[in-house]
Design a protein around this motif. Structure first.
Motif, PDB file in Angstrom:
ATOM      1  N   THR A  86       0.260  -4.504   7.575  1.00 39.23           N
ATOM      2  CA  THR A  86      -0.654  -5.204   7.141  1.00 39.23           C
ATOM      3  C   THR A  86      -0.575  -5.649   5.589  1.00 39.23           C
ATOM      4  N   GLU A  87      -0.070  -4.576   4.908  1.00 36.47           N
ATOM      5  CA  GLU A  87       0.074  -4.676   3.467  1.00 36.47           C
ATOM      6  C   GLU A  87       1.188  -5.634   3.264  1.00 36.47           C
ATOM      7  N   ILE A  88       2.135  -5.475   3.994  1.00 34.39           N
ATOM      8  CA  ILE A  88       3.592  -6.315   3.761  1.00 34.39           C
ATOM      9  C   ILE A  88       3.343  -7.818   3.799  1.00 34.39           C
ATOM     10  N   ARG A  89       2.321  -8.082   4.992  1.00 37.45           N
ATOM     11  CA  ARG A  89       1.846  -9.315   5.416  1.00 37.45           C
ATOM     12  C   ARG A  89       1.106  -9.918   4.399  1.00 37.45           C
ATOM     13  N   GLU A 132      12.466  -4.055  -3.927  1.00 37.14           N
ATOM     14  CA  GLU A 132      12.174  -3.242  -2.809  1.00 37.14           C
ATOM     15  C   GLU A 132      10.516  -3.061  -2.686  1.00 37.14           C
ATOM     16  N   PRO A 133       9.785  -4.188  -2.716  1.00 42.33           N
ATOM     17  CA  PRO A 133       8.233  -4.186  -2.804  1.00 42.33           C
ATOM     18  C   PRO A 133       7.474  -3.532  -1.770  1.00 42.33           C
ATOM     19  N   THR A 134       8.199  -3.662  -0.406  1.00 42.22           N
ATOM     20  CA  THR A 134       7.567  -3.153   0.754  1.00 42.22           C
ATOM     21  C   THR A 134       8.174  -1.968   1.296  1.00 42.22           C
ATOM     22  N   SER A 135       8.934  -1.056   0.529  1.00 45.87           N
ATOM     23  CA  SER A 135       9.499   0.118   1.192  1.00 45.87           C
ATOM     24  C   SER A 135       8.732   1.195   1.593  1.00 45.87           C
ATOM     25  N   GLU A 193      12.310 -10.021   5.960  1.00 48.25           N
ATOM     26  CA  GLU A 193      11.414 -10.431   4.967  1.00 48.25           C
ATOM     27  C   GLU A 193      12.329 -11.421   3.837  1.00 48.25           C
ATOM     28  N   VAL A 194      13.172 -11.313   3.617  1.00 48.69           N
ATOM     29  CA  VAL A 194      14.157 -12.201   2.699  1.00 48.69           C
ATOM     30  C   VAL A 194      14.415 -13.351   3.451  1.00 48.69           C
TER      31      VAL A 194
END
Length: 510
Positions: free
Chosen positions: A178-181, A170-173, A206-207
């Motif tokens: 912008t950080e996710i991108r 769950e790295p983007t929770s 994302e998956v």
């Protein structure tokens, strides 16, 4: 050389006679990203703990092959030495240590018995540059940087240990768009260099973007492994929950009554910078049985606003709150609960649960007086209430007295919801109620929200997911830079309307 970097075969793991994993298979090739999907409690984290030797060899059944050879690790240090690195949802950082100190924690560079900070800073700078990160100073404390930057620091830490397989849970929770991108682009570039990845996320878009293959597990069993090209997000969901879900938002008709709560001219100042306003003169109303969504970009002041209403904001603030037309004073969460206002906080780990206390006691702690007589707790009555709540919210736990920290994130969240529903609130504030929660558990939480609204509870919900806000809200407030920039009835309201308002742009409703 084996075709696979990693093969996990027939992995089974039990806790107190209850099987958490039952014959799971997982295979990962070099340079491949495998999306690992399943509901909360399906066994994803348990499987990764087996792989990384949090549960050492001998405490589980099956076989792990690493680079073609059997892996019998008895500690995390051994799996890290082999090249397996795991980045947990809750980042394992020491906030007050520097970036370099965190990267080298446990493998410090020394010179004649003293830590060689110059060498560690230089190496940390090299690792960050390899990740195309040039705006992090290795000598500064980690707490100076956002969650997205801290994720990148964790990856640099893994590369410093010569990781061949990166496990991201769950790295983007808690990251911004912008950080996710940035993170997803980085993973793609690392894959191109031969790094393998297991990507665990409830965000199926994302998956789909990052994965080459997807493995789905349900209730501790292996359901399927397929190339991403053969799947859709809908088919992944169906495999995860065991049924087709045509509508994620189970809307139910509910009557909206008179105004129950009014907030007037609420302002808040930053805790660390008292000269900066984070909420600027916001006023709004909410009605009985209404679901009022609060949308806005990260950092807009949404959490500060609702925390102030609940008496939990630690910084300076002002404004007034009226309940049924009469002004009330809320100095603490205790005052709020007494007035009929309850809140499920954004950070359940820090503010929502007592991790070492049992699941049941976490739920009933808000209403212990119901079970008290002459200074004693009626444990039988309390247990009956706990069991009823576990059944009502479909909380998966082997025992109601297990420490709540041992449950999956979704089941923890249901327990926190129960704690705040048991006082029978008139107004329920939900701050990011489905963060880190799988699609099946989300559905159950949405059903609860609609049931509460149908019973006349006014629900105030903060969410960073615009689809969620639009999917369940009757009305939407839009906050931008601390100001109220829109108050829309959710009728033909679109994400474009909400984003335009959040950015301060004029928008015309269709």
């Amino acid at each position: 050389m084996s075709e696979f970097l990693l093969e996990m075969k027939n992995i089974s793991k039990s806790f107190s006679g209850v099987k958490a994993l039952d014959g799971i298979h997982l295979q990962v090739r070099r340079g491949e990203c495998v999306g690992l999907c399943g509901e909360n409690g399906a066994g994803k984290s348990t499987l990764m703990k087996v792989l990384s030797a949090v549960y050492p060899y001998g405490t589980w059944e099956g076989e792990i092959l690493w680079e073609g050879h059997e892996l019998k690790a008895s500690s995390i240090r051994e799996t890290e030495k082999a090249g397996i690195a795991i980045i947990h949802q809750e980042l394992m950082m020491v906030p007050h240590l520097s970036v370099a100190e965190n990267i080298f924690l446990g493998s410090e560079i020394s010179n004649h018995g003293f830590l060689d900070y110059d060498a560690m800073n230089a190496r940390a700078q090299e690792l960050l540059a390899k990740l195309n990160v040039h705006d992090i100073n290795p000598a500064l404390p980690v707490l100076n940087y956002s969650g997205g930057k801290q994720q990148l620091i964790e990856i640099a830490k893994a590369l410093n240990k010569d990781a061949k397989l990166l496990i991201l849970d769950e790295p983007t929770s808690a990251l911004t768009a912008t950080e996710i991108r940035t993170l997803l682009d980085l993973i793609k570039s690392l894959k191109a260099e031969g790094l393998a990845c297991v990507y665990i996320s409830h965000k199926l878009e994302e998956v789909a973007e990052i994965s080459d293959t997807v493995t789905v597990i349900r209730d501790g069993t292996h359901i399927a492994t397929r190339p991403i090209g053969e799947l859709t997000t809908a088919s992944i969901v169906t495999m995860m929950v065991g049924r087709e879900m045509k509508n994620l938002y189970p809307k139910e008709e509910h009557a909206i009554g008179e105004v129950v709560l009014e907030a007037h001219n609420v302002s808040c100042w930053d805790v660390t910078n008292p000269d900066r306003k984070v909420v600027d003169d916001v006023s709004f109303k909410i009605r009985k049985g209404e679901i009022l969504g609060i949308a806005g970009l990260v950092g807009a002041g949404r959490t500060e606003l609702v925390s102030t209403l609940f008496g939990a904001y630690p910084g300076s603030h002002r404004g007034s709150v009226h309940l049924d037309g009469r002004e009330i004073t809320i100095r603490s969460p205790r005052d709020a609960v007494k007035a009929g206002i309850c809140m499920v906080p954004e950070d359940r780990k820090r503010s929502g649960i007592l991790p070492i206390i049992g699941v049941g006691h976490n739920m009933t702690i808000s209403v212990l007086n119901r079970f008290a007589a002459f200074g004693l707790i009626d444990e039988h009555e309390e247990l009956a209430q706990i069991q009823a709540e576990i059944l009502r919210l479909k909380i998966k736990t082997a025992d109601p007295m297990l420490p709540i920290a041992s449950l999956s994130g979704g089941n923890q969240q249901k327990a926190v919801l129960s704690k705040m529903m048991l006082p029978d609130p008139r107004i329920l504030i939900l701050d990011e109620p489905t963060r880190g929660v799988d699609v099946g558990a989300k559905y159950e939480i949405y059903k609860l929200i609609f049931a509460l609204a149908k019973a006349g509870v006014a629900v105030l919900m903060v969410s960073s997911e615009l689809t969620e806000v639009l999917g369940i809200s009757d009305r939407v407030l839009v906050i931008g830079e601390g100001r109220l920039r829109g108050d829309f009835v959710n009728d033909n309201l679109t994400q474009e309307h909400v984003l335009a308002a959040a950015l301060g742009q004029s928008t015309q409703m269709a």
